[in-house]
Motif scaffolding. Structure first.
Motif, short mmCIF file in Angstrom:
data_model
loop_
_atom_site.label_atom_id
_atom_site.label_comp_id
_atom_site.label_asym_id
_atom_site.label_seq_id
_atom_site.Cartn_x
_atom_site.Cartn_y
_atom_site.Cartn_z
N GLU A 177 0.83 -1.21 0.00
CA GLU A 177 0.00 0.00 0.00
C GLU A 177 0.86 1.26 0.00
N ASP A 178 2.05 1.19 0.60
CA ASP A 178 2.93 2.37 0.57
C ASP A 178 3.48 2.60 -0.83
N VAL A 179 3.84 1.52 -1.50
CA VAL A 179 4.38 1.67 -2.87
C VAL A 179 3.29 2.24 -3.78
N ALA A 180 2.07 1.77 -3.60
CA ALA A 180 0.94 2.33 -4.38
C ALA A 180 0.78 3.82 -4.07
N ALA A 181 0.94 4.18 -2.80
CA ALA A 181 0.81 5.58 -2.40
C ALA A 181 1.91 6.44 -3.03
N PHE A 182 3.13 5.91 -3.09
CA PHE A 182 4.21 6.67 -3.72
C PHE A 182 3.91 6.94 -5.19
N ALA A 183 3.35 5.95 -5.87
CA ALA A 183 2.99 6.14 -7.27
C ALA A 183 1.91 7.22 -7.40
N ARG A 184 0.92 7.15 -6.51
CA ARG A 184 -0.16 8.15 -6.53
C ARG A 184 0.40 9.56 -6.27
N ILE A 185 1.31 9.67 -5.32
CA ILE A 185 1.89 10.98 -4.99
C ILE A 185 2.63 11.55 -6.20
N ALA A 186 3.40 10.69 -6.87
CA ALA A 186 4.13 11.13 -8.07
C ALA A 186 3.16 11.65 -9.13
N ARG A 187 2.05 10.94 -9.28
CA ARG A 187 1.06 11.30 -10.29
C ARG A 187 0.32 12.57 -9.90
N GLU A 188 -0.21 12.58 -8.69
CA GLU A 188 -1.06 13.71 -8.28
C GLU A 188 -0.30 15.02 -8.10
N HIS A 189 0.92 14.94 -7.59
CA HIS A 189 1.69 16.17 -7.36
C HIS A 189 2.59 16.50 -8.54
N ASP A 190 2.58 15.63 -9.54
CA ASP A 190 3.44 15.82 -10.71
C ASP A 190 4.90 16.02 -10.32
N VAL A 191 5.38 15.15 -9.43
CA VAL A 191 6.82 15.14 -9.09
C VAL A 191 7.37 13.76 -9.46
N LEU A 192 8.64 13.74 -9.76
CA LEU A 192 9.27 12.49 -10.20
C LEU A 192 9.55 11.58 -9.01
N CYS A 193 9.16 10.33 -9.13
CA CYS A 193 9.55 9.31 -8.15
C CYS A 193 10.73 8.54 -8.73
N ILE A 194 11.86 8.57 -8.01
CA ILE A 194 13.01 7.76 -8.40
C ILE A 194 13.01 6.55 -7.47
N SER A 195 12.79 5.38 -8.04
CA SER A 195 12.66 4.17 -7.23
C SER A 195 13.91 3.31 -7.38
N ASP A 196 14.66 3.23 -6.30
CA ASP A 196 15.91 2.45 -6.28
C ASP A 196 15.58 1.05 -5.81
N GLU A 197 15.64 0.09 -6.75
CA GLU A 197 15.20 -1.27 -6.45
C GLU A 197 16.33 -2.28 -6.54
N VAL A 198 17.55 -1.82 -6.27
CA VAL A 198 18.71 -2.69 -6.50
C VAL A 198 18.74 -3.93 -5.59
N TYR A 199 17.99 -3.89 -4.47
CA TYR A 199 17.94 -5.07 -3.59
C TYR A 199 16.69 -5.92 -3.82
N GLU A 200 16.03 -5.73 -4.96
CA GLU A 200 14.73 -6.37 -5.21
C GLU A 200 14.66 -7.84 -4.79
N TYR A 201 15.68 -8.62 -5.10
CA TYR A 201 15.57 -10.07 -4.89
C TYR A 201 15.85 -10.50 -3.46
N THR A 202 16.32 -9.58 -2.63
CA THR A 202 16.65 -9.98 -1.25
C THR A 202 15.53 -9.54 -0.32
N VAL A 203 14.44 -10.32 -0.32
CA VAL A 203 13.29 -10.05 0.55
C VAL A 203 12.96 -11.35 1.28
N PHE A 204 12.83 -11.26 2.62
CA PHE A 204 12.54 -12.46 3.43
C PHE A 204 11.07 -12.53 3.82
N ASP A 205 10.53 -11.40 4.24
CA ASP A 205 9.15 -11.37 4.72
C ASP A 205 8.37 -10.46 3.79
#
Ligand code: PLP
Length: 373
Positions: A177-205
């Protein structure tokens, strides 16, 4: 005397190096930010074969080899379920260059860039290098970044905000829900979201989510890298993906500062992305086991720590003098304020090291804790 740019004078040297220098050569290293696994053989072999066959001798396209970009597109299709145009990708010299391109192409003097605090050291530094002002936003108690806090920090000067999940230095993973909110904020406020996902594969929970899965109104640059996905930090290979218009602007920076990413590394990254993925599970399972050893040990000492859900860092609150005491006793950990003022009173402990070393480190931490409390 030499003169330097105002921009460079605003950037301090990274605080992480200091502890390595203070601790000496035979120190136990829990400061390092890279997986202690070898690069997969099939990735190494692909580079060697390309070199031997003379296919890696020349510049590639500025954007990178088409076959690599196709592998990246397939990765996003597989993991995010999102189509990406093969031309909307630039292969970069690691996630580091990706962050540089994203900021250099989008922000400048008078602009504000919202960054997590504590957060990865490059965010504030690269925002300043681009002439902009970083605006730190404090994390929640569980060390996640609160979309409401980001939204509250937006002013008419805000050009971008940076998110990072799984996160360095905290190990926090942003819930869906937070990631969805970040996307909405980028869209609604017309500001760029830079999403650094370099650790994508290292998720335990839980699981990794990208703003790519939601509607950011085109205000999104995803920064990625094979460094931590496949234990390839030395290969210096990452990528950015964004709308064509944004890619076009980032490509101009990339053309002039880099021309193209290293050709042998592009072949290796392509093989890593398209080859056997079992190495990813193996690394994640190993990191999870080490995390549990570390958390249990910290709890026994009496050090509170929000359980990291990803990456390979823990960021507990520690008593005053604890980090210095550890470093004096030959254990490298990084003071939290190296990642911003919000990190003060914390330490970043990397567990990208074997269990025996973690247990030795816990012994040192127990003694250091006794000495300062
Ligand atoms: N982003 C984060 C959060 C990192 O921790 C790092 C490296 O430590 C990077 C980006 C850059 O990694 P690379 O340039 O090796 O891809």
């Amino acid at each position: 005397s030499p003169t330097f740019s105002d921009r460079i004078e605003r950037i301090p040297p990274s605080g992480i190096r200091d502890v390595f220098e203070a601790a000496g050569d035979d120190a136990i290293d829990m400061g390092i930010g890279q997986p202690d696994f070898p690069t997969p053989d099939h990735a190494r072999e692909a580079a060697v074969e390309a070199i031997r066959a003379g296919r890696a001798d020349s510049y590639t396209q500025n954007r990178g080899l088409e076959s690599l970009r196709e592998a990246i597109v397939a990765k996003h299709e597989r993991d995010q379920g999102v189509p990406v145009d093969v031309d909307d990708v630039i292969a970069t010299a690691g996630g580091s260059e990706g962050l540089h391109l994203a900021l250099e192409a989008h922000v400048g003097a008078g602009d504000e860039v919202i960054v997590p605090d504590p957060g990865f050291v490059s965010y504030a530094a690269l925002a300043k290098l681009a002439g902009a002002d970083p605006v730190p936003v404090e994390l929640r108690d569980d060390l996640t970044l609160d979309p409401a806090a980001v939204e509250a920090a937006i002013t008419e000067d805000t050009a971008a905000f940076i998110i990072n999940s799984p996160a360095n230095p905290t190990g926090a993973v942003a819930p869906r829900e937070d990631v969805a909110a970040f996307a909405r904020i980028a869209r609604e406020h017309d500001v760029l979201c830079i999403s650094d996902e370099v650790y994508e594969y290292t998720v335990f929970d839980g699981e990794h989510h990208s703003p790519m899965e939601f509607d950011a109104g085109g205000n999104l640059v995803v920064v990625h890298s094979v460094s931590k996905l496949y234990s390839m930090t030395g290969w210096r290979l990452g990528w950015v993906t964004a709308t064509s218009e944004r890619i076009d602007r980032m490509l101009r920076v990339h053309q002039y500062v880099q021309a193209c990413a290293s050709a042998p590394s592009q072949f290796a990254a392509e093989a890593a992305l398209t080859g056997d993925q079992s190495v990813v599970d193996e690394m994640t399972t190993t990191f999870e086991r080490r995390r549990d050893v570390l958390l249990e040990g910290l709890a026994e000492i009496g050090i509170e720590c929000p359980a990291p859900r990803g990456a390979f860092y823990a960021m507990p609150k520690v008593p005053e003098g604890f980090v210095d005491e550890c470093v004096d006793r030959g254990l490298i950990i990084v003071p939290g304020d190296a990642f911003g003022e919000g990190g003060a009173g914390h330490a970043r402990i990397s567990y990208a090291t074997d269990e025996a070393t973690i247990r030795d480190a816990l012994d040192v931490m127990a003694d250091a804790y006794d000495a300062v409390t």
